[in-house]
Structure formats: C-alpha cells, structure tokens
Design a protein around this motif. Structure first.
Motif, short mmCIF file in Angstrom:
data_model
loop_
_atom_site.label_atom_id
_atom_site.label_comp_id
_atom_site.label_asym_id
_atom_site.label_seq_id
_atom_site.Cartn_x
_atom_site.Cartn_y
_atom_site.Cartn_z
N ASP B 248 0.82 -1.21 0.00
CA ASP B 248 0.00 0.00 0.00
C ASP B 248 0.85 1.27 0.00
O ASP B 248 0.36 2.36 0.25
N ALA B 251 -0.44 4.08 -2.12
CA ALA B 251 -1.67 4.64 -1.58
C ALA B 251 -1.37 5.56 -0.41
O ALA B 251 -1.92 6.66 -0.30
N VAL B 252 -0.45 5.12 0.46
CA VAL B 252 -0.09 5.93 1.62
C VAL B 252 0.50 7.26 1.15
O VAL B 252 0.09 8.34 1.59
N LEU B 256 -4.27 8.28 0.31
CA LEU B 256 -5.50 7.49 0.41
C LEU B 256 -5.61 6.94 1.83
O LEU B 256 -4.61 6.71 2.50
N LYS B 257 -6.82 6.69 2.25
CA LYS B 257 -7.03 6.18 3.61
C LYS B 257 -6.57 4.71 3.67
O LYS B 257 -6.99 3.88 2.84
N THR B 258 -5.70 4.41 4.60
CA THR B 258 -5.22 3.03 4.75
C THR B 258 -5.44 2.55 6.18
O THR B 258 -5.66 3.35 7.09
N VAL B 264 -5.38 -0.82 1.74
CA VAL B 264 -6.09 0.39 1.32
C VAL B 264 -7.56 0.21 1.63
O VAL B 264 -8.20 -0.73 1.17
N TYR B 265 -8.08 1.14 2.40
CA TYR B 265 -9.47 1.06 2.82
C TYR B 265 -10.41 1.13 1.62
O TYR B 265 -10.29 2.01 0.77
N THR B 272 -11.91 3.46 -2.98
CA THR B 272 -11.05 3.91 -1.89
C THR B 272 -11.59 5.25 -1.41
O THR B 272 -12.67 5.68 -1.84
N ALA B 279 -9.54 -0.14 -5.23
CA ALA B 279 -8.47 -1.08 -4.84
C ALA B 279 -9.07 -2.48 -4.81
O ALA B 279 -10.18 -2.68 -4.29
#
Lengths: 125, 836
Positions: B248, B251-252, B256-258, B264-265, B272, B279
């Motif tokens: 991730d 994404a981080v 993005l919210k993880t 990845v949420y 996401t 994702a």
C-alpha cells in the motif's frame, strides 16, 4: 547441454545439401522408430506404413536432454504424425517438430528420401 | 473515451482486464496496465508447479497477444512511483506521466520478512515470484554441488508448506519452522495440524513448531538458525514464507485512507477514499480484512468493473475463505468457520490415525445446517460439504454420515445427485459460476462437453478444485438430455476399453491395424496402442514380441527405461525364494556389466544401468542360469510377495512360500489394465503385507482369507475381504475369477482399488459375482484364465532366440557403434545416472 541441443537445426527439404544413405528400408521397423548416426548427431527415423511416409528428427528429447526419441511410440494427433518420448510422453509433431503439448521446446526435423529401396536423410552440413 | 489505468498485473489485475474486456460497454474505455515484473500476469496459485513445468510460459494467464487482441496496453517492467490524485495522473519510474479517469490499484502484497538478525545474509530467500523460484533453484544446485543439502522454510502456513515441498523436490533435506504451536494456524485446529504434521514428516520433511527465530548465523552463507528457546537448527538455506503484507506504499504516499496494519481502505463498491480510485485483491482492506485467496480477489475485480461501467453490483458482505488443496501430496481443506465453538454448535470429529485422516464438521445444534469444517488426509467430501454449507442446505438425518462416508450398504452421497443442487449454487467460487450457468450452457446447445463449458463459462479454469463437480454436472445434464456420455480411449477409438475388449474378442481381431481399420480412425497413438496391446495379450496371451511397435516403450524393449535412457533388468524370483547359486549368478552378471544392484520392494533384485545393446547379452546369461522375465516393465503380474511361513517361522500357520510361488507361477506374464502385485502371509502378523496388494492371501485357522483391491497407487488403499477360510483350490478358483473379471472390465491404467471404487455395488457386488457366481460366468472366467495360463511363454527367451527380433536392440541402424552419450556418476560404491 545447450551445445548438444544447438547441433540440431531443422533442415527443410530445399536446404539439404548432403543426402546421406542411412540404410535399406527393410532395416527399419514399421510404425516405430530406429536411430541412425551422422557424425556426432543421433537421428531418429520413423516409417508410417499406413501412409507409406518417412520422418526423421533429432534423437535428443529437449525436455531432459536424453537420446531416446527413436524409442518412443509413434501415432497421430488430429492427423499430424507424432512421436511420444518414452521418458515422459511429451509429444512432438514429426512434420514441423513442434511440441504438441504446447510447451516451449521443440525438436529439429530432417527431410527423408527413398530411392531404390535406400533411405536417405538430408543435412545442411 | 474514459481512461482506465490498472496498477499491478497479477492475477487480480488481469481478472479486472479480462472482465472489462468482455463487458458490453468495453468500447467506452481505454485500458492501460502496468506490471513491474517482466512477464505478463501468471498463475501464482500454481507457482510451485513451476519447477516441474520447465517453462514459465505455462503459468501465464494470457499471452501478450491476448492484450494486443483486446486493445489493452500492457506495460511490463514498469513501476508507478506516484499517484497525483488532484490532477488524476500517475508517474512511472521512467518519469513519464499517464492520465486516468479511473485508477485501479491491484498492487497485491509482498512477502512479510520478519526482522531477524542476519536476515540479509546470502542464502535467505522469499517465495513469491518466478524469479524467487529461479533463485532458490540455482542456490540449491550450488549447495548440492558443494555437498550441502539442508534447507529450511520459515512459516508453516499454506505457502510455507508449498515452499517446503518445492525445496524437497529440489533434493534438499527440508525443515519447516513455525512460530505458532500448529501448522496452517489460520485454517487448522491442533488435532488437524497434528495429523498433517505426521503426514508431512512421514514424507521426510521435519516440522518445528512454536519456534521463535532469533538470529540467522553464518559466515559467507548461512549455517544455522538460533531460536529464542536456545535451541538451534543447522541449515544451508532459508526460505521465508511467513505471511503477506499489502503493498500500500503508493496509496499511503498519495494520501489514500489506509488501515493501521496496512491495506487500502475500500467500501463495498471497492472504492477507496478517492472515488476515482478503486483497490482490489490483496492490497484492499475490506471489512477490516485482507484476503489472500484468489476467489475474493476475482469477486472484487468483478465489482470494480461493474461500478465503473455503471452497474450496481456490490461486494458480498462476508468473504468466504474456504479452500481445498493438495499440500506435499496430502489433501487439506477448510471451509466456513472451521474453529467455531459455542453452545449452539456441535462438532463431529472423525479421526483415523492409521490412514492419517482427520475430519471435523461444525453443525448447528438443531442439526439444520453446516457451519464449517476441516479435512486433512482425505478431502474427497469437500465439494459436497462446501455445497451444503454455502447453500445452507438441509442436512441428512444423521449428519455424521457426511464425513464417515460409506459404512457398508449402498449409501449415497449426502447431496444425492448434483442435479439436486439449487440453480444458484456456486460451483466455481474462483470465477463465481453457478450451477445454473453451467447447466444452461449445455441445455441451450451452446456447449456439449466439459472443455466447451470451461471455455464458455470459465468454470474450473482457475484453481481447478471444482473440476469433479463440473464434470458431474456436464455429464448429468447431457444424460438428462438423452445424450450418451462415455469414456472413450482417445481420438482414434470411440469406445471404452471394455467395449474394445468385447469387439476384439467377438470379431477375433488379431492385430492393431485390423482394429484401427474396423473400429477406429487415424493412425493410433501412445494411448490407444498400449490399450490394444493389453487387450490382445489378455485375450490371446500373446507376448510383447509379436506386435512390438504397439507396445508401450518399456514393453517394446522388454525392460524399464530409466532416467538417462539406460534400462533395468529384473528377473522373476517367484515368492522371493532363491537358491545361493542363482543369487551368485545375479551378482556375477551385475558385476560383469557394471550394473547398479538393489533389492526391490517386491522381493526381487533390480539390475540398473544396462545399455540397450547389452540387454540381450544379459538376458541370455540369466536365461541360461534358469531365470525368466520378471515382467517388471509390463502392465502385468509383477510379484507375489511372501513371508517365510510355517516352514521356518514359529508363528506360521500355513506354508505361505509354497503357495506364493504357486500363485506367481500361475499368473506370471498375465497382462492386465495396470500392474498387479500379490502377497501371501503365513499368519495374521502379515509380514508379507498382503493387504497392500491387488490380491492378498492371509493364513488363518481353517484356511486362507482372500483380500482384493488393495492398491490405489497414489492414494493408498487396504485390500478388502472377499472370502474366508478357503482351501488352496478354492482360493485359486476365486483368484482366477477375480483377475479375469478385473482384466475384462477395468478402464485403461485403472488399478484394482479405483476399479472397485467405481464398481456399482462395491465389494458386496464383487462377492456376489466371484463367490456366489450371481452372473453365472464363474466357469467361463476360470476357463479363460486356464487358457491364458497354458499359453505362457517367457518373452525374453523368445526374443534372444530370434535374430529378427534382436534387431530391436541395436542402437544404430547404420553403425555398429554403441551409444556413447550415456553418462553415469559414482554413488556409494555403485553408479547412478548423472543428475538432470
């Protein structure tokens, strides 16, 4: 091992410059293979009696690099004449040497001529 | 046109492309896929098979051509380093920008490498990609050349055990190290783990549980692993397979919210926290979980495709983690909630230590439905149980029948017919194909075979676990439409072996060409030729010499071809009894021809390493000394093993040696659908292990007990009792009947145990036919055997006496040279073929 494999390159009929007599037709079994020697090469020769056709290919199975293909069983798959290696039954087309199981390796094939009962194989060297 | 970018070309990334490519609105999208590996997406579920495949291409899910044909731009060997969510573009490591309307994150996961001191030393590997496997293979070879053979695997989960098996297959002595107190801690309970551990250890892989690795010690390479409990393990290489971590990073970095522990949420649309970014697969954190199985990943890919094409499909609220696989040659399965334990649940456990089988099912207290279960050692019931579970179907009155299976009588599958399943029942969970879709594809006329159905519905195209069920459904649907379903031998003969047997017998067909002309087409092949050869041998007792070209390669040369193309020689030693004189001849012959010598499991002596041209010379010497062919190369009777019996043994009840010899002499040379072995034990201590044979005779007070069908090949089976307290003559009479009945009716290469499994009515029916002669064919079967027995001839004797036949053993037609390509290397004072 790679060197061994490199010795064998498919020869198309028109590329053959050297036709080598390898025996009389009666020296070869029907519907099965036999092996002949040409310099350092081992060549498997097959006679299909039902179509009166002759085929030749390298004796070396490219899967495990053993000199065994002449001892394999012959047959056809959807009309394509083939040989099955006696070690693991990998099958190869005797027309173009391709692997009929869809694997990457294939074998070299050689043209065969019959003249006055003698069997000749065409080589490019 | 909307631009879709997929980051990651693994199984799930590929599935997304495949589903979008097949979508009716496909033309509205321009698709670009980035994969950081050099090759297109491949099948990681079957990664371990790479070692036996020789070519990585076999694992590819689709060739590069497929991407071209579907107008998907595939960029392999290219990594995305940044996502700019505001400007909706991604940056590659080559500093190129690509814009997107939708971005699909399918970056998967990486191998979790624990922070152990020394983990960066050479000799430490992970098990994740084809390149990892190549590196492991090369390093193992290097170690073996140095005389080092020890490998360890850190991690006793699914993948760890796969890695251990792979290391073992590479010829390494392998140990498995697991931190938890049991194997496959996510899928198995302690009892199931114990059973699995026993199985694995019996195959030569050692298991160390509850071990916390502290340091990897070694100078140039690694030498040992130190554990926190102050024990150590010597090893020359270490493969780490201790779990996965979602990848991730991207994404981080892009905000993005993880999840706290990675991933990845996503919501149930696979969206996401940025609605333009989805994702899927192992990088996605859904319902607070990361799912390391292919089926949920594929479902996620399907949901993402639906969402961007305007569909409404959502991800299932719960993810099914059921799985069935073959690990280290052992079947393991787990479905539903395997661990559940509370007052509303009853667990039913079946355990058979001897067979290494453990099964547990969890059932709702009211008996209404199945909640989950575990199987180790035998997962043949998995498909049925999984269907009962996933469809919440009604259970039988005695739910224990579900795992205890047939206990005599004519019990049926708990499901009844596969056709009884609801149409919505999901048969293939990887590809989410329902029973309805499979049956419709046939009843609509679109498909008419298993292969067609796989092509059109994709069922069974991924892990293959549902293959038996799909086959059953295809066959049952075809049958319900009045079509005939049968097992044909190959493309050349549209008959089963039994039908061909009858045709050859009724029409007195004498050779292969005649059979092909009258009942086949084409030229035959390596499948049908040996089948016909076996039929001719069973009907006319002809030896392998008359139609040598249709014999399986081994029969053609009357010897077993071994790894380097040399042959082994095995003379018959009936009952394992041999005189000192004959023993010396074997020694002399072996010495003269420099053969590797080994005592076989069937009480004979194997002589290995003979060259083709030496076979006739070796056999001439053996035949002159009174030996005969042992048919070790043929699908025929091999040996009848015996213990020493009442002649010498203080416990012996009857003379097992004499009886074994009598039986072996009677059936020697008998050709059958598969190889046959027998055993005779002089008392119930069973030193001849007769119940592990196709037929076994055990002495009891008052006669012989006759057991049959104790040979399952890859799936071991014990022989079952056919008749009790027989005298010699009756025992042989029943054996005659049994063997001819098997030879007539079995499928090609079907051993006795699977033959009995398929025989309708099972052992009870067989007893009726053989003992009670319910079909009235007893005498016919005996007469047939008698004729075969009378016509026996040693085929090696035939061969060496006929110059025409001897031509077969000449290495070259045009030269008298011998084959100089054979290479042997020394081993323990003898020789072996050079390694492949």
């Amino acid at each position: 091992m790679e060197e061994l494999l490199k010795q064998y390159q498919t020869v198309a009929e028109q590329q053959a410059i050297n036709w080598v007599r390898v025996g009389h037709t009666s020296d070869f079994p029907e519907n099965a293979g036999a092996c002949v020697k040409y310099n350092s090469k081992q060549i498997a020769v097959y006679y299909f009696s039902r179509t009166d056709s002759w085929y030749a290919c390298q004796n070396l199975c490219p899967h495990k690099m053993e000199m065994v293909l002449s001892r394999g069983m012959t047959g056809d798959s959807q009309g394509i004449p083939k040989v099955a290696c006696p070690l693991h039954k990998k099958t190869f087309s005797l027309e173009d040497g391709s692997n009929l199981n869809g694997e990457a390796y294939s074998i070299a094939t050689y043209p065969v001529r019959i003249q006055e009962g003698n069997v000749y194989i065409g080589f490019a060297d | 046109m909307q631009k879709v970018i997929v980051i990651g070309n693994g199984m799930v990334g590929y599935k997304f492309c495949e589903k979008l490519a097949a979508h009716p609105l496909r033309d509205q999208f321009q698709i670009t896929v980035f994969g950081e590996e050099s090759r297109p997406a491949y099948d990681r579920v079957h990664l371990s098979e790479y070692f036996t495949l020789d070519s990585a291409d076999k694992l590819l899910l689709a060739s590069r051509n497929w991407y071209d044909e579907n107008q998907i731009t595939l960029r392999t060997g290219e990594m995305i380093t940044d996502i700019e969510t505001k400007s909706k573009r991604v940056l590659t490591h080559k500093h190129e920008y690509f814009e997107y309307d939708y971005l699909i994150l399918a970056t998967g996961s990486s191998c979790f490498v624990p922070t152990i001191k020394g983990v960066d030393k050479p000799g430490v590997f992970i098990y994740r990609t084809i390149e990892d496997l190549d590196a492991i293979k090369d390093y193992a070879q290097k170690l073996k050349n140095e005389g080092k053979f020890k490998a360890s695997v850190l991690g006793g989960g699914l993948l760890g055990l796969e890695a251990a098996n792979a290391a073992k297959e590479l010829g390494m002595q392998t140990d498995v190290i697991e931190f938890a107190p049991r194997l496959m801690p996510r899928q198995l309970n302690q009892a199931a783990s114990d059973m699995l551990q026993n199985k694995i250890e019996s195959l030569g892989i050692k298991v160390h549980l509850g071990k916390n690795s502290q340091e990897i010690v070694g100078e140039d390479g690694i030498e040992q692993i130190d554990f926190t409990d102050e024990t150590t393990l010597k090893t020359d290489m270490l493969i780490i397979s201790a779990g996965i971590r979602p990848r991730d990073e991207l994404a981080v970095k892009s905000g993005l919210k993880t999840g706290e522990r990675g991933g990845v949420y996503v919501n149930n649309k696979m969206e996401t926290s940025d609605p333009a970014i989805y994702a899927i697969g192992e990088v996605a954190l859904y319902n607070n979980g990361i799912y390391g199985l292919v089926a949920p990943g594929y479902e996620m890919a399907g949901v993402a495709v639906e969402q961007i094409t305007g569909g409404e499909k959502l991800m299932s609220p719960t993810i099914d983690m059921s799985t069935q696989l073959k690990l280290v040659g052992t079947e393991v399965a787990s479905f539903g909630d395997p661990f559940i334990e509370n007052e509303n649940v009853t667990a039913i456990v079946y355990e058979n230590k001897q067979r290494g089988v453990y099964k547990r099912i969890n059932i709702a207290k009211d008996g209404s439905k199945l909640l989950g279960g575990i199987m180790v050692g035998d997962s043949s019931d998995y498909n049925t149980l999984f269907q009962l579970y996933i469809n919440a179907m009604k259970l039988p009155e005695n739910p224990e029948d579900l795992i205890l299976g047939s206990r005599g009588g004519e019990s049926k599958s708990a499901l009844g017919s596969v056709l009884d399943l609801p149409d919505t029942a999901q048969i293939c969970s990887c590809e989410a194909v329902s029973k309805g879709a499979i049956c419709d594809s046939i009843s609509s006329g679109a498909c008419c075979s298993f292969t067609d159905v796989v092509k059109s519905t994709k069922a069974s195209s991924s892990c293959g676990g549902c293959k038996p069920m799909v086959t059953d459904l295809v066959n049952a649907t075809l049958k319900s439409m009045g079509q005939e379903v049968k097992e044909t031998i190959c493309e050349h003969f549209e008959y089963s072996r039994q039908e061909l047997y009858d045709l050859v017998k009724l029409h007195s067909i004498m050779d292969f060409d005649e059979a092909l002309d009258k009942h086949g087409k084409g030229h035959g092949c390596e499948t049908c030729k040996p089948v016909l050869a076996s039929i001719f041998a069973s009907i006319y007792m002809e030896t392998a010499n008359r139609q040598a070209p249709i014999q399986d390669s081994n029969d053609r040369f009357l010897a077993n071809i071994q790894r380097n193309g040399s042959y082994s020689v095995v003379p018959r030693v009936p009952g394992g009894e041999i005189t000192p004189e004959k023993l010396m001849v074997l020694g002399q012959v072996a010495k003269k021809y420099d053969l590797y010598t080994k005592i076989t499991g069937g009480q004979r002596i194997d002589l290995f390493g003979a060259q083709l041209h030496e076979l006739p010379m070796i056999w001439k010497e053996l035949i002159d000394a009174g030996f005969e062919s042992g048919h070790a190369y043929g699908k025929s009777l091999r040996t009848v093993k015996s213990c020493v019996g009442s002649t010498w043994c203080r416990y012996g009840l009857h003379d097992s040696v004499s009886f074994a010899i009598r039986i072996e002499e009677r059936y020697k040379g008998l050709r059958s659908p598969h190889k046959l072995k027998g055993g005779v034990s002089g008392c119930i201590r069973e030193c001849a292990e007769a119940r592990g044979k196709d037929f076994g005779v055990i002495a009891v007070e008052g006669g012989w007990n006759l057991f049959v069908c104790g040979n399952g090949g890859a799936t071991p089976k014990h022989a079952v009792l056919l008749a009790e307290k027989l005298d010699d003559e009756t025992c042989i009479k029943y054996l005659d009947r049994f063997l001819v009945y098997y030879i007539r009716t079995a499928a090609p290469l079907q051993r006795t145990a699977p033959w009995l499994d398929k025989l309708e009515g099972g052992i009870d029916y067989l007893k009726k036919v053989i003992v009670e002669d319910s079909l009235g064919i007893g005498e016919e079967l005996e007469a047939e055997m008698e004729e075969l027995v009378q016509r026996y001839a040693c085929e090696w004797k035939e061969a060496i006496e006929d110059p025409q036949m001897m031509k077969r053993f000449k290495p070259f037609v045009n030269s008298d040279e011998t084959d100089d390509s054979l290479v042997f290397v020394p081993m323990r004072e003898q020789k072996m073929p050079r390694p492949w």
